[in-house]
Design a protein around this motif. Structure first.
Motif, PDB file in Angstrom:
ATOM      1  N   ARG A  39       0.827  -1.205   0.000  1.00 22.83           N
ATOM      2  CA  ARG A  39       0.000   0.000   0.000  1.00 22.83           C
ATOM      3  C   ARG A  39       0.858   1.251   0.000  1.00 22.83           C
ATOM      4  O   ARG A  39       0.539   2.258  -0.652  1.00 22.83           O
ATOM      5  CB  ARG A  39      -0.939  -0.008   1.215  1.00 22.83           C
ATOM      6  CG  ARG A  39      -1.949  -1.160   1.201  1.00 22.83           C
ATOM      7  CD  ARG A  39      -3.092  -0.896   2.160  1.00 22.83           C
ATOM      8  NE  ARG A  39      -2.656  -0.771   3.542  1.00 22.83           N
ATOM      9  CZ  ARG A  39      -2.536  -1.793   4.384  1.00 22.83           C
ATOM     10  NH1 ARG A  39      -2.790  -3.026   3.960  1.00 22.83           N
ATOM     11  NH2 ARG A  39      -2.160  -1.597   5.641  1.00 22.83           N
ATOM     12  N   SER A  53      -2.338   8.132   5.624  1.00 25.16           N
ATOM     13  CA  SER A  53      -3.503   7.731   6.399  1.00 25.16           C
ATOM     14  C   SER A  53      -4.559   7.100   5.509  1.00 25.16           C
ATOM     15  O   SER A  53      -5.152   6.070   5.851  1.00 25.16           O
ATOM     16  CB  SER A  53      -4.089   8.948   7.134  1.00 25.16           C
ATOM     17  OG  SER A  53      -5.269   8.601   7.817  1.00 25.16           O
ATOM     18  N   GLN A  54      -4.786   7.701   4.353  1.00 26.05           N
ATOM     19  CA  GLN A  54      -5.752   7.140   3.405  1.00 26.05           C
ATOM     20  C   GLN A  54      -5.310   5.761   2.910  1.00 26.05           C
ATOM     21  O   GLN A  54      -6.151   4.899   2.630  1.00 26.05           O
ATOM     22  CB  GLN A  54      -5.928   8.093   2.220  1.00 26.05           C
ATOM     23  CG  GLN A  54      -6.613   9.402   2.585  1.00 26.05           C
ATOM     24  CD  GLN A  54      -6.740  10.339   1.398  1.00 26.05           C
ATOM     25  OE1 GLN A  54      -6.787   9.893   0.256  1.00 26.05           O
ATOM     26  NE2 GLN A  54      -6.787  11.629   1.673  1.00 26.05           N
ATOM     27  N   ARG A 113      -3.715   3.683   4.737  1.00 26.99           N
ATOM     28  CA  ARG A 113      -3.626   2.829   5.930  1.00 26.99           C
ATOM     29  C   ARG A 113      -2.182   2.368   6.177  1.00 26.99           C
ATOM     30  O   ARG A 113      -1.918   1.197   6.451  1.00 26.99           O
ATOM     31  CB  ARG A 113      -4.575   1.643   5.823  1.00 26.99           C
ATOM     32  CG  ARG A 113      -6.050   2.037   5.863  1.00 26.99           C
ATOM     33  CD  ARG A 113      -6.989   0.867   5.734  1.00 26.99           C
ATOM     34  NE  ARG A 113      -6.913   0.270   4.409  1.00 26.99           N
ATOM     35  CZ  ARG A 113      -6.530  -0.984   4.175  1.00 26.99           C
ATOM     36  NH1 ARG A 113      -6.185  -1.766   5.185  1.00 26.99           N
ATOM     37  NH2 ARG A 113      -6.499  -1.467   2.943  1.00 26.99           N
TER      38      ARG A 113
END
Length: 403
Positions: free
Chosen positions: A264, A314-315, A317
């Motif tokens: 991610r 943050s988006q 994760r």
């Protein structure tokens, strides 16, 4: 103090603690017990008290550090070097549950308050002894402070940049680790006393051993591979990626070392090639290419501000955070929401923000019941509790035994 910090059902209510010693390690243990309801009687020398009263920044004549370190305690100004003072101390210990001391080994024995004496007076006594090197061993009699414990425990060698002089972490972590280990020992010993016939015991905590206990795989790696772990600066050697990365207006810490988290993270920074590389699917492969990975993350953060970077991660994760200063902590809504900053009134007439209570017990939370005392503020009350009358106290005060 703060309504969220008051509890009528404190978990250590009824436990009486006598705190001897000064500065950090022993008093931090006493402070922790006091936060959860123990009655902590702090014995201080009449001629000035605990030196921590005058350490670092002073307001209204007293260190603001003192305000948090000695909350929930009572101050008894008593000369432990006098025979009369030692007699009073033995009376207090005879009725106590816990004694905390952080003198050099042998000091209490020289005052007639060794374990052989105190355990006869109070078989249920739990005695925490914090010292530089412990109560036994060839280094037992050497003077030891927290910074020496950090060095001997292996921590100082790892703090700092490779090839440069090691640095301290910024706080007295060796003392605090020793105190926390001491509190664990106290609570364990109190439980043992409860279920095994009321017998007390000594808890022997050495500063360097408390540090050594948190050194993770330091010794197993040396034992198995002959590997001596070296300082890694802001990185976490052997685990990747986990580092500090410069932004336009500051620094962010990024922990992308989980397998799925790494994927991610790489997609978030626009590097799908790294996300999908077969050899980077696990930590071993990422460690082999850590410089390349750190370079990719650093190139992405360097063109962005801290807030933008944190929002993007943050988006995605991905665990990330900025480096907090005291101002950041004081202004952070999460700290406030969890009562980690409390307003404490002092005995000097002003209010000061102080750290909240850790850990958080949901059923019987700790709390700030009383502000840090002035030197000897509770002397008369404590002496009356061991049976001394007003005339006796007056004589002791006139002779400088108490203050």
């Amino acid at each position: 103090m703060n309504t969220a910090s008051k509890s009528t059902d404190a978990p250590l209510k009824g436990v009486r603690v006598i705190e001897m010693g000064q500065l950090i390690a022993g008093p931090f243990a006493g402070k922790t017990l006091g936060d959860f309801g123990a009655d902590v009687i702090k014995i201080e020398a009449p001629d000035g008290g605990d030196p921590l009263r005058n350490w670092r920044m002073i307001k209204e004549g007293t260190s603001v550090w003192w305000q948090v370190q000695s909350r929930n305690k009572r101050s008894l100004a008593l000369d432990l070097r006098s025979s009369e003072g030692q007699d009073i101390a033995r009376k207090l210990v005879a009725e106590a549950d816990v004694l905390i001391e952080n003198f050099r080994p042998g000091t209490l024995e020289g005052w007639g308050m060794g374990w052989d004496v105190l355990s006869q007076l109070n078989p249920g006594l739990v005695m925490l002894r914090i010292s530089g090197y412990g109560q036994t061993g060839p280094y037992r009699d050497l003077p030891g402070f927290g910074m020496i414990g950090e060095a001997m425990g292996g921590l100082r060698h790892l703090t700092g940049e490779p090839g440069r002089v090691p640095v301290r972490c910024g706080v007295s972590i060796g003392d605090t680790l020793a105190a926390l280990h001491g509190v664990i020992g106290i609570l364990t010993a109190l439980y043992h006393r409860k279920v095994n016939g009321g017998q007390g015991q000594v808890i022997d905590v050495a500063l360097h051993e408390a540090v050594f206990n948190v050194m993770e795989s330091l010794i197993p790696e040396y034992s198995a591979f002959g590997a001596v772990r070296e300082p890694g600066g802001s990185a976490l050697p052997g685990i990747a990626p986990s580092n500090a990365y410069p932004c336009r207006d500051g620094v962010v810490l990024v922990a992308g070392n989980g397998d799925s988290i790494f994927k991610r993270l790489m997609h978030a920074i626009g590097r799908p090639d790294l996300a999908d590389a077969p050899d980077l699917a696990n930590n071993a492969g990422r460690v082999a290419r850590v410089d390349e990975i750190d370079g990719a993350i650093g190139a992405w953060t360097a063109t962005r501000g801290v807030v933008e970077v944190l929002d993007a991660l943050s988006q995605a994760r991905v665990p990330a955070g900025k480096v907090y200063t005291a101002r950041d902590i004081a202004e952070d809504p999460h700290y406030r929401a969890r009562d980690m900053i409390l307003k404490q009134a002092t005995r000097d007439g002003y209010e000061v923000d102080v750290p909240g209570i850790v850990p958080k017990l949901m059923g019987t939370p700790g709390g700030i019941r009383s502000a840090a005392p002035h030197l000897g503020e509770d002397t008369d009350a404590v002496l009356r509790e061991v049976g001394l009358g007003a005339e006796q106290i007056a004589v002791l005060r006139a002779r400088g035994i108490v203050a």
